[in-house]
Design a protein around this motif. Sequence first.
Motif, PDB file in Angstrom:
ATOM      1  N   VAL A 161       0.856  -1.188   0.000  1.00  0.00           N
ATOM      2  CA  VAL A 161       0.000   0.000   0.000  1.00  0.00           C
ATOM      3  C   VAL A 161       0.892   1.238   0.000  1.00  0.00           C
ATOM      4  O   VAL A 161       1.780   1.390   0.847  1.00  0.00           O
ATOM      5  N   LEU A 162       0.656   2.107  -0.985  1.00  0.00           N
ATOM      6  CA  LEU A 162       1.483   3.309  -1.144  1.00  0.00           C
ATOM      7  C   LEU A 162       0.885   4.482  -0.365  1.00  0.00           C
ATOM      8  O   LEU A 162      -0.244   4.418   0.122  1.00  0.00           O
ATOM      9  N   ASP A 163       1.637   5.583  -0.309  1.00  0.00           N
ATOM     10  CA  ASP A 163       1.202   6.726   0.502  1.00  0.00           C
ATOM     11  C   ASP A 163      -0.025   7.418  -0.079  1.00  0.00           C
ATOM     12  O   ASP A 163      -0.684   8.183   0.621  1.00  0.00           O
ATOM     13  N   ASP A 164      -0.359   7.169  -1.347  1.00  0.00           N
ATOM     14  CA  ASP A 164      -1.587   7.756  -1.907  1.00  0.00           C
ATOM     15  C   ASP A 164      -2.767   6.785  -1.800  1.00  0.00           C
ATOM     16  O   ASP A 164      -3.834   7.036  -2.355  1.00  0.00           O
ATOM     17  N   GLY A 165      -2.562   5.668  -1.093  1.00  0.00           N
ATOM     18  CA  GLY A 165      -3.641   4.719  -0.873  1.00  0.00           C
ATOM     19  C   GLY A 165      -3.705   3.603  -1.907  1.00  0.00           C
ATOM     20  O   GLY A 165      -4.421   2.621  -1.721  1.00  0.00           O
ATOM     21  N   THR A 166      -2.977   3.732  -3.013  1.00  0.00           N
ATOM     22  CA  THR A 166      -2.956   2.678  -4.027  1.00  0.00           C
ATOM     23  C   THR A 166      -2.443   1.376  -3.423  1.00  0.00           C
ATOM     24  O   THR A 166      -1.466   1.399  -2.672  1.00  0.00           O
ATOM     25  N   GLU A 167      -3.081   0.247  -3.756  1.00  0.00           N
ATOM     26  CA  GLU A 167      -2.525  -1.034  -3.342  1.00  0.00           C
ATOM     27  C   GLU A 167      -2.037  -1.799  -4.572  1.00  0.00           C
ATOM     28  O   GLU A 167      -2.785  -2.032  -5.518  1.00  0.00           O
ATOM     29  N   LEU A 168      -0.742  -2.155  -4.540  1.00  0.00           N
ATOM     30  CA  LEU A 168      -0.170  -2.969  -5.599  1.00  0.00           C
ATOM     31  C   LEU A 168      -0.167  -4.414  -5.130  1.00  0.00           C
ATOM     32  O   LEU A 168       0.480  -4.736  -4.128  1.00  0.00           O
TER      33      LEU A 168
END
Lengths: 402, 62
Positions: free
Chosen positions: A221-228
């Motif tokens: 989970v990235l700092d912009d909320g995206t989950e890879l």
Amino acid sequence: MNRRVVVAGASLGGLRAAEQMRAAGWTEAVTVIGDEPHMPYNRPPLSKEVLAGRASFESLAFTPKASAADVEWRLGASVTAARLADRVVELDDGSTIPFDGLVVATGMRPRRLRCAGPLAGRHTVRTLADARSLRDELTRSDARVVVVGAGFIGCEVAATAIGLGVRDVTVVDPLPLPMVGPLGELLAGSLLERHRERGVRFALGRTVRHFTGTDRVTGVVLDDGTELPADVVVESVGSVANTEWLDGNGLDLSDGVLTDDFLRVGGLPHVVAVGDVARFPNARYDDVPRRVEHWSIPTDTAKHAAKSLVAHLTGTGAELAPFAPLPTFWSDQHKFRLQSFGAPVLGRDDVRVLDGDPAGDVLVGYHRDDRLVGVVALGGPATAAKTARYRAELLKQPAPTA
Amino acid sequence: MKVVVDTTKCKDHGQCVFAAPDVFQLGDDGHLVFDAEPDDALRDDVEEAADVCPLQAISVEG
């Protein structure tokens, strides 16, 4: 054989230090201590040829020089403490080894991400064991791979994964371009395009907030909320110097081991440091001590440090020139190579294309005060070979003042 | 002195060319050519070339 030089660390720096002690005329005992169970081996292929399966793990072993045949190797043992004034090191099995001279060659270990989430499925690439376990997971079908950190190792691992047929490879980095620190914007932009064309995805300007999964990682989970989604995560986010064992000796250990122009530590003539753990001034550039993690540095530092240490131990008092190596690095990614000489990082504000085109094979010069301080080639082998002419120019230059 | 290069390892980095230009050269195509039996006077240079080879492809015999 009454006196002893202890080399703490048994990778390239430790091996070259032992060999160079012999070359510099030291005929008494040398003991090399290393925490890995292996004899010294070559690390760069761990993120490239070996990870790709094009070279065997066995092919990595260095062949020590015949002159170092009587060196004592203590492998699978680590130095846990040193008392420099008393000239003794302590090992993790509780034993102590007295020394007359000490070479600090304990290197670096990978920095780890400290954010929340499971550890299983998360990898670093520093050791043979690391590369073996990463290769096992990359070669499973349909692995989804997230590489955190777009530096040398991150970019190489991403390229190798694509070469292995991994379809889903994403590189995450807080900076806007891959390898922009060492290369500057022009080449870093070109590098980004080359990776994208070959199927690597990027999440740039992003940091990792946490990992998902219970027993093992399932996503990032990235700092912009995206989950890879991720089955395999590679953490290539820099390294930490292995210097804890030197605590308590009054040394500057703020970033590796601070040395003088002769690789001596703490003003002590019987203690020197080599390899990427050494933070040394380079008389070629300025008087700012820096650690350098390039492959050429263990060999360069070992030659100079061994001369310095042997001159002290044998009382020959040989006059040494200050250490002034010409830095060099390379990186192989996909089908292209980066080849550098000099210190491009000092000339990132004045970058000029010397030959070719950033979209194809290109040779770039880095300048400071209108003078060439570094060159980097990006492209095929013939382009890398074109750096030779500029290397000669960089070598001829007297050590400039800051 | 005999110089052996493991051509399965060599990746044409050319670091050996800088260390021992009388023994190693890169051809116009960027690939390595070398003298397999150089004069013994060049031993130090060849040892240096073996040290700096990134792939550790060079060995010196005899």
